[in-house]
Enzyme design. Structure first.
Site, mmCIF file in Angstrom:
data_model
loop_
_atom_site.group_PDB
_atom_site.id
_atom_site.type_symbol
_atom_site.label_atom_id
_atom_site.label_comp_id
_atom_site.label_asym_id
_atom_site.label_seq_id
_atom_site.Cartn_x
_atom_site.Cartn_y
_atom_site.Cartn_z
ATOM 1 N N SER A 1 10.508 6.681 50.778
ATOM 2 C CA SER A 1 9.617 7.618 51.479
ATOM 3 C C SER A 1 9.351 8.783 50.548
ATOM 4 C CB SER A 1 10.291 8.149 52.745
ATOM 5 O OG SER A 1 11.285 9.110 52.414
ATOM 6 N N ASP A 2 8.252 9.483 50.757
ATOM 7 C CA ASP A 2 8.126 10.781 50.107
ATOM 8 C C ASP A 2 9.207 11.675 50.722
ATOM 9 O OD1 ASP A 2 7.301 12.961 48.606
ATOM 10 O OD2 ASP A 2 5.180 12.546 48.898
ATOM 11 N N CYS A 3 9.471 12.829 50.091
ATOM 12 C CA CYS A 3 10.675 13.565 50.476
ATOM 13 C C CYS A 3 10.551 14.222 51.847
ATOM 14 C CB CYS A 3 11.038 14.534 49.367
ATOM 15 S SG CYS A 3 11.475 13.567 47.900
ATOM 16 N N ALA B 1 9.720 12.569 54.422
ATOM 17 C CA ALA B 1 8.620 11.945 55.176
ATOM 18 C C ALA B 1 9.112 11.214 56.423
ATOM 19 C CB ALA B 1 7.833 10.990 54.279
#
Ligand code: NAG
Ligand code: NAG
Length: 786
Positions: free
Chosen positions: A294-296, A298
């Site tokens: 995931s993006d951070c 997210a």
């Protein structure tokens, strides 16, 4: 070159001292002889990963699903940090979570290449590949030196640069999906230790690259809308021919081992929770073999910001069932066990993710004993910042610089004969600005001002503005310096306070009082001045384009550690500029006419929506996609032009059936590419050979750009129609003064003549297609008709 030797004297001794420091062993598993199957190199990776997972408790398994992943000491498995950055060189990430450290070992710096948008402007895939290779090698060198707890790098950023205001457009290869896809594929191949072309090897990763941010992510924080809350409404057609192709190429052609799902939602669904996107499209259709992060944070925002998940455990279930594997952040680690006890996820859901994660670490060779004695074991600290790597950073900066205006031979400046030079602009005196964002400590640090001082002894510097924002200025001081110097170079543009992650621009002009400053300096100067723009996103410099007192304009982007030197070399004619703009430069009005949140690529005449990028926007531009001058003139022509009927003979016997559809009130006949089949597509391919000549007196590297265009017909130019033009091939060609060469392109009608229909299907329209080359627009027509 007095200035340059001063610079090297400062830097070199420091490197020598640092390399003498002791190195430690890197972290690894399976060191001592072991009977665990997960340590058995002869077994398939999938089996080894499953064996390791089977030895863990549910609590242990869940604890490993965050970017900071603890060790399992009883099995000899060390901690792992998934988060490392390498956008344009091995870079820093947040200190407490970064896989790579620059502060405690022999390696204190890494080669800093130009920001990606500059590198893209070379239109040179071989250069992009070599940059990836250097990054992979330096990453491995740092790991082997004991300064890393991870080898998974979250680059490249391959979202299409859709809107000129995007704060992270600087990180991308530009606005063309084909070019972005090509960049993605070759960069990833380089980083991962694969060959530049041909089959990819699933084992033996040198370092792991990651295609981000999947998908339709290209808004930070605009007009109160943040990337965390944004729901991108995207049509099937735009997804198929703009937003997804770079990711497909990154996976299929690059063999990427990582994907990052983005913050935003796409048509209501958070991308990290979208099974259709992660599992069906990426893993299924594209055969993605790797891990998905995931993006951070997210995962947290799916519950906290988007309210898509009712309970934290629902968010965990949504992402694990969709196909995400590791959470950048600790949300899954915090709520995974309760999600399991509540029956929202099964142990199989956890194992699926965990096995993908172990498989990557194994493919990186981290479960084969000490990596210092394995395949990449001979890559040490001495590989980082070595001369060849730094030379490549200089080459990339040289080849990415774009000459936008050069009236009456303002440039190059006469090297030997300059009595005095005024260098004006805050950007000139700051080497760090040359790096853009996502950078690490560079091997060398030279500001443009320092580089120019190496050429002209009498150099006077005036900042003129407090910063790029330029709300405090010294216009009088700058004008005075300009009036007293023989030549004047201005360094204007943007910086990370104007465009960056989490910050989009509002306006397209130069900020604050920069325009007034440039005009005043140009008025005061003895000769026409040179304007160098340091910025990522495009700026509207119409005022400068039309001002005869501004003799030359250069876009240098954020050109990295060697950027100051490269700019000086271009200004003084030691390098012949050949870069081309990878994005459209729009007039200021574009920002008021278009909402950044509007994801539509195609223009809509009924509402005055102008569309986006050179493919769909037909309004006024400041500079076009692909624009760039040189100190040489080049000509292009097709060596031979096939008859328009050539396709008909190739199509003979294929029994293709056209289908009819209607758009904007007209009927279009087209063929479904998937139905045509691979064999037919192979048969339709043909070569197009272009003769390119350098008519100038200087050697140069010249990008040759091949486009496809269609005739303007009713129904096809409308809001659901095909692009005006489409880049179908490009190649950078080295040409000595007066030299001519033949450049061959392979044209594949299935790939290059096709377009996305409204439902996203790839079709080829019946009728005329034109293949066009170069600024002189030589072209030939082929009629597609079975
Ligand atoms: C792939 O990499 C492995 C591990 O380094 C190596 O043994 C194998 O020969 C490679 N295969 C190909 C086809 O290059
Ligand atoms: C200049 O702009 C910056 C950033 O917006 C702001 O913090 C600062 O107060 C401004 N300074 C003046 C003198 O207006």
């Amino acid at each position: 070159m007095a200035g340059r030797s001063i610079i090297f004297h400062v830097v070199l001794p420091l490197c020598l001292v640092l390399q003498a420091t002791m190195a430690t062993d890197p972290p690894f598993s399976c060191g001592s002889p072991s009977s665990y199957p997960f340590c058995d190199r002869k077994l398939p990776i999938g089996q080894r990963a499953a064996d390791l997972a089977s030895r863990l408790t549910v609590e242990e398994k869940v604890s490993l699903l965050g970017d900071v992943s603890p060790g399992v000491p009883r099995l000899g498995v060390p901690a792992y940090k998934w988060w490392s950055e390498a956008l344009h060189g091995v870079a820093n990430a947040p200190a407490d979570r970064a896989g790579v450290r620059f502060d405690d070992g022999p390696v204190r710096a890494a080669t800093s290449f130009p920001q990606v948008l500059v590198t893209a402007a070379s239109f040179n895939p071989h250069l992009w590949y070599r940059i990836g290779q250097v990054i992979g090698r330096e990453a491995r060198g740092i790991y082997n030196s004991g300064q890393a707890e991870g080898l998974t790098f979250w680059a490249p950023n391959i979202n299409v640069f859709r809107d000129p205001r995007w704060g992270r457009g600087q990180e991308t290869p530009g606005e063309d999906p084909t070019m972005t896809g090509k960049y993605a594929a070759v960069f990833v191949r380089g980083v991962q230790g694969y060959g530049a072309s041909g089959a990819v090897n699933s084992s033996g990763l040198e370092a792991s690259a990651c295609c981000k941010h999947f998908t339709a992510y290209d808004l930070e924080n605009w007009n109160g809308v943040t990337r965390f809350a944004f729901n991108a409404k995207v049509s099937e057609q735009d997804l198929a021919d703009t937003y997804n192709p770079p990711f497909r190429s990154c996976v299929e052609d690059g063999g990427a081992s990582g994907i990052m799902c983005s913050y935003n939602r796409v048509n209501g669904v958070p991308t990290c929770a979208d099974h259709n996107l992660l599992s069906k499209t990426a893993r299924g259709d594209w055969r993605f073999n790797g891990y998905i992060t995931s993006d951070c944070d997210a995962v947290a925002i799916i519950h906290d910001v988007q309210g898509y998940a009712k309970e934290p455990e629902d968010a965990v279930a949504d992402v694990l069932k969709a196909g995400m594997d590791v959470n950048c952040g600790d949300y899954v680690q915090k709520h995974g066990v309760s999600a399991f006890h509540q029956g929202k996820i099964t142990e199989q859901d956890i194992d699926r993710a965990l096995q993908n994660l172990f498989a990557i670490r194994m493919r990186l060779g981290l479960f084969d004993g000490n990596p210092k004695y394995n395949r990449y074991g001979n890559i040490g600290a001495d590989q980082v910042c070595k001369k060849e790597h730094q030379d490549l950073a200089l080459e990339a900066a040289q080849d990415g610089i774009v000459l936008l205006k050069n009236d009456a031979g303002t440039l190059p400046l006469p090297k030997q004969k300059i009595s005095s030079l005024a260098v004006i602009g805050h950007n000139a005196n700051d080497a760090q600005r040359l790096q853009g964002n996502y950078f690490g400590p560079p091997c060398i640090s030279v500001s443009p001002l320092q580089a120019l001082q190496g050429y002209v002894r009498e150099t006077k510097f005036v900042a003129g503005c407090n910063a790029a924002v330029c709300n405090v200025s010294d216009i009088a001081g700058a004008a005075k310096a300009a009036s007293e110097a023989e030549y004047v170079v201005l360094f204007m543009g943007l910086d990370q306070d104007q465009e960056r992650e989490d910050l989009d621009r509002i306006e397209l002009g130069l900020p604050g009082m920069q325009e007034s400053l440039v005009n005043a300096v140009a008025d005061a100067a003895k000769k026409p001045v040179v304007l160098v723009l340091l910025c990522g996103g495009p700026v509207d410099v119409t005022f400068a384009k039309g001002n005869p007192k501004i003799g030359a304009i250069i876009w240098a982007g954020y050109p990295g550690q060697a950027g100051g030197i490269a700019i000086a070399q271009v200004l003084f004619g030691e390098h012949n500029p050949g870069g081309r703009l990878p994005v459209t430069w729009y007039p200021k009005e574009y920002a008021t006419a278009v909402a950044m949140t509007d994801m539509r690529m195609r223009a809509d005449a009924s509402t005055g929506y102008p569309g986006r990028t050179y493919r769909f926007y037909k309004g006024k531009t400041v500079y076009n996609f692909g624009y760039g001058l040189s100190y040489s003139k080049y000509s292009h022509s097709f060596v031979s032009k096939p008859p328009a009927s050539m396709m008909a003979s190739k199509l003979d016997g294929l029994k293709l059936k056209a289908m009819e559809s209607s758009a904007s009130g007209a009927t279009i006949s087209s063929y479904d590419v998937e139905e045509m089949g691979e064999e037919a597509c192979e048969r339709l391919k043909f070569p197009a050979t272009v003769r390119v000549q350098n008519h100038g007196a200087m050697d140069g590297k010249h990008p040759v750009l091949l486009f496809l265009r269609w005739p303007e017909t009713k129904g096809n130019g409308g809001s659901s129609g095909r692009p005006a033009r489409q880049l179908i091939g490009f190649r950078s060609v080295k040409l000595r003064a007066a030299e001519a060469k033949h450049v061959e392109f392979e044209v594949s009608p299935c790939k290059h003549f096709s377009r996305a229909a409204v439902d996203g299907k790839k079709v080829i329209d019946k009728g005329s297609h034109f293949v066009v080359v170069g600024d002189d627009h030589d072209e030939f027509e082929l009629s597609f008709m079975a």
